[in-house]
Structures are given as C-alpha cells and as structure tokens.
Design a protein around this motif. Structure first.
Motif, short mmCIF file in Angstrom:
data_model
loop_
_atom_site.label_atom_id
_atom_site.label_comp_id
_atom_site.label_asym_id
_atom_site.label_seq_id
_atom_site.Cartn_x
_atom_site.Cartn_y
_atom_site.Cartn_z
N VAL A 60 -14.94 35.80 10.18
CA VAL A 60 -14.29 35.42 8.92
C VAL A 60 -14.06 33.92 8.88
CG1 VAL A 60 -12.14 35.62 7.60
CG2 VAL A 60 -13.22 37.67 8.52
N SER A 61 -13.59 33.34 9.97
CA SER A 61 -13.35 31.90 10.04
C SER A 61 -14.65 31.12 9.86
CB SER A 61 -12.69 31.56 11.37
OG SER A 61 -12.53 30.15 11.50
N ASN A 62 -15.70 31.54 10.57
CA ASN A 62 -16.99 30.85 10.47
C ASN A 62 -17.55 30.96 9.06
OD1 ASN A 62 -18.40 31.55 13.79
ND2 ASN A 62 -16.75 30.20 13.19
N LEU A 63 -17.46 32.13 8.46
CA LEU A 63 -17.93 32.29 7.07
C LEU A 63 -17.15 31.39 6.12
CD1 LEU A 63 -18.47 36.15 6.93
CD2 LEU A 63 -20.25 34.41 6.71
N SER A 64 -15.84 31.34 6.29
CA SER A 64 -15.00 30.47 5.44
C SER A 64 -15.39 29.01 5.58
CB SER A 64 -13.52 30.65 5.79
OG SER A 64 -13.09 31.93 5.43
N ASP A 65 -15.64 28.57 6.82
CA ASP A 65 -16.05 27.19 7.05
C ASP A 65 -17.38 26.90 6.35
OD1 ASP A 65 -13.82 26.82 8.65
OD2 ASP A 65 -14.94 26.93 10.55
N GLN A 66 -18.33 27.80 6.45
CA GLN A 66 -19.64 27.59 5.81
C GLN A 66 -19.54 27.63 4.29
OE1 GLN A 66 -22.35 26.54 7.51
NE2 GLN A 66 -20.91 26.51 9.22
N ILE A 67 -18.71 28.51 3.76
CA ILE A 67 -18.50 28.56 2.30
C ILE A 67 -17.90 27.24 1.83
CG2 ILE A 67 -17.12 29.63 0.48
CD1 ILE A 67 -17.49 32.30 2.10
N ASP A 68 -16.89 26.75 2.54
CA ASP A 68 -16.27 25.47 2.18
C ASP A 68 -17.30 24.35 2.20
OD1 ASP A 68 -13.80 26.69 1.93
OD2 ASP A 68 -13.05 25.99 3.89
N VAL A 70 -20.62 24.51 1.81
CA VAL A 70 -21.56 24.64 0.69
C VAL A 70 -20.89 24.28 -0.62
CG1 VAL A 70 -22.96 26.29 -0.63
CG2 VAL A 70 -23.03 26.32 1.87
N GLU A 71 -19.66 24.72 -0.82
CA GLU A 71 -18.96 24.40 -2.07
C GLU A 71 -18.70 22.90 -2.21
OE1 GLU A 71 -16.66 28.56 -3.10
OE2 GLU A 71 -15.54 27.03 -1.99
N LYS A 72 -18.44 22.21 -1.13
CA LYS A 72 -18.17 20.77 -1.19
C LYS A 72 -19.45 19.95 -1.32
CE LYS A 72 -13.89 20.97 1.39
NZ LYS A 72 -13.29 20.95 2.70
#
Length: 77
Positions: A60-68, A70-72
């Motif tokens: 979950v943490s790794n996915l959140s980091d990658q989503i952040d 890509v969004e940035k």
C-alpha cells in the motif's frame, strides 16, 4: 523506443482480495489481459498470492508513493 515497448506488460482488469482464514495474512488474485491473445480472449486470472499483513502495508505504501509520483510528474510523451 517508448516505455511501452521496453517490456511486455499485462494490463490489470481487476482483483480479488481477502483475509486468509486462521492467519494474519491476505490473499490477492489479479485479473489481467494477455497482450499476445486475440481481443476476443477473455481476461485471465493469476494464482492466489499470499501476503503477510506487513507485506500488504508495504505494498500500500509503495503504491501510494508511485501514485504520488505520477500525479506530480504527469505522463511523459
């Protein structure tokens, strides 16, 4: 060469996830499309994967980091 031609990837179509009875763990199964199959071929499913609660939290943490990220940074063309 763009990023999509560097390796074959399998688009995820969905997933099943739930607790593994009598364990502090989860099971996870992905549905995916096989890029080498015809368009009429239905989505495939993986085997069920087992994750400890600690591994699931790290995922979950790794996915959140990658989503952040890509969004940035947006999509690169």
């Amino acid at each position: 060469m763009n990023e999509f031609t560097r390796f074959t990837f399998y688009p995820v179509t969905g997933w099943h996830i739930g607790p593994l009875s009598d364990h502090r763990a989860l099971v996870l199964q992905f549905g995916y499309l096989d890029p080498t199959a015809s368009r009429e071929h239905p989505p495939q499913e993986t085997l069920f994967f087992g994750l400890t609660i600690e591994m699931a939290k790290e995922l979950v943490s790794n996915l959140s980091d990658q989503i952040d990220y890509v969004e940035k940074n947006g999509a690169k063309h």
